[in-house]
Design an enzyme around this catalytic site. Structure first.
Site, PDB file in Angstrom:
ATOM      1  N   SER A 150       0.836  -1.202   0.000  1.00  0.00           N
ATOM      2  CA  SER A 150       0.000   0.000   0.000  1.00  0.00           C
ATOM      3  C   SER A 150       0.867   1.246   0.000  1.00  0.00           C
ATOM      4  O   SER A 150       1.958   1.248   0.570  1.00  0.00           O
ATOM      5  CB  SER A 150      -0.898   0.002   1.248  1.00  0.00           C
ATOM      6  N   TYR A 188      -4.164  -1.534   9.355  1.00  0.00           N
ATOM      7  CA  TYR A 188      -3.933  -1.955   7.968  1.00  0.00           C
ATOM      8  C   TYR A 188      -2.576  -1.492   7.476  1.00  0.00           C
ATOM      9  O   TYR A 188      -1.779  -2.303   6.978  1.00  0.00           O
ATOM     10  CB  TYR A 188      -5.039  -1.383   7.080  1.00  0.00           C
ATOM     11  N   LYS A 192       0.922  -3.620   6.389  1.00  0.00           N
ATOM     12  CA  LYS A 192       1.551  -3.533   5.074  1.00  0.00           C
ATOM     13  C   LYS A 192       3.028  -3.139   5.180  1.00  0.00           C
ATOM     14  O   LYS A 192       3.832  -3.521   4.316  1.00  0.00           O
ATOM     15  CB  LYS A 192       0.789  -2.542   4.186  1.00  0.00           C
TER      16      LYS A 192
END
Length: 275
Positions: A150, A188, A192
């Site tokens: 990401s 999140y 990543k």
């Protein structure tokens, strides 16, 4: 005549995974595309739609059930694929999830959201790669291993006002509780960052096998990540998110060798992502 390039994509029945299948199927190169997903019927539905949408493709599709949170599912998927194919040429670890939205909605506790973020995006992804690596190293072509990261995972771009995700660097107001966190995806993006280190480790592990390893940062795109629903999709569009097809085309380019000079790095469509 050479055999078709064999690609296995996890999370392939929706979002960027499905767009990657579309991008590959629309080329003149014949691919054997194995679509993995948690619910087999949904993967099969996606394949039916693809056959209608791209009837002239030279590629073929097959479906396999795989759940990154279930080791038995991962092993069964390996047995299914290895029974049909002696090797893989490309493994695309696309499946991932964001649980911050469920946390903020009260559907998950903080510990549950953080544990699930790491279990899917890091632990499960590592186990999938470890399980399928024996097929990848047998590729007679140039094998490639891709991890979906990401743009929010760049540590150096967490400075206020830096990077494409600068809306995530604004600090909430002084005091507690913090009620104005904004578009908060802390678990999140942290997972990543962990995935990026894992990618670097796989580059080391498979270097002598000639496998080219990448972390793909597809950009801020509208996907089903986080189960935000249509309202969430509209919010992302209003924030400037692009179409998921952009990510699929980018991944296709990497599969076809257009970014081989950047192997071992986290890459965006037009640059190398800062660590």
């Amino acid at each position: 005549m050479s055999s078709p390039h064999i690609v296995f994509i996890t999370g392939a029945n929706t979002g960027i995974g499905l767009e990657t299948v579309r991008a590959l199927a629309k080329t003149s190169t014949p691919y054997t595309i194995i679509l993995g997903g948690r619910t087999l019927s949904k993967v099969e539905e996606a394949i039916t739609s693809l056959r209608t949408e791209i009837p002239s493709t030279s590629s073929t599709y097959s479906a396999v059930q795989i759940d990154l949170e279930d080791d038995t599912s991962i092993q069964t998927a390996f047995e299914t694929i290895s029974a049909a194919h002696t090797h893989l040429d490309t493994l695309i670890n696309n499946a991932g999830a964001a649980f911050d939205y469920d946390l903020h909605a009260g559907k998950l506790s903080m510990r549950q959201a953080w544990n699930k973020s790491w279990d899917v995006n890091v632990t499960g992804t590592f186990i999938v790669t470890w399980t399928f690596a024996p097929l990848l190293v047998k590729s007679p072509l140039q094998p490639r291993l891709l991890f979906l990261t990401s743009g929010t995972a760049s540590v150096s771009e967490t400075e206020a006002g830096s990077g494409p995700a600068n809306h995530l660097t604004k600090s909430p107001s002084k005091g507690w509780p913090k009620t104005d966190l904004g578009f908060d995806v802390t678990s999140y993006r942290s997972s990543k960052v962990g995935l990026n280190m894992m990618m670097r480790q796989w580059e080391r592990i498979l270097r002598e096998d000639g496998v080219k390893v990448f972390a793909i940062s597809p950009g801020f795109l509208v996907t089903g990540l986080g189960n935000m629903g249509q309202q969430g999709r509209e919010m992302m569009k209003n924030m400037g998110a692009g179409e998921a097809s952009v990510g699929g085309e980018f991944i296709r380019d990497v599969v076809e060798g257009m970014r081989d000079a950047d192997a071992g790095k986290a890459i965006r469509k037009d640059m190398v992502q800062p660590w």
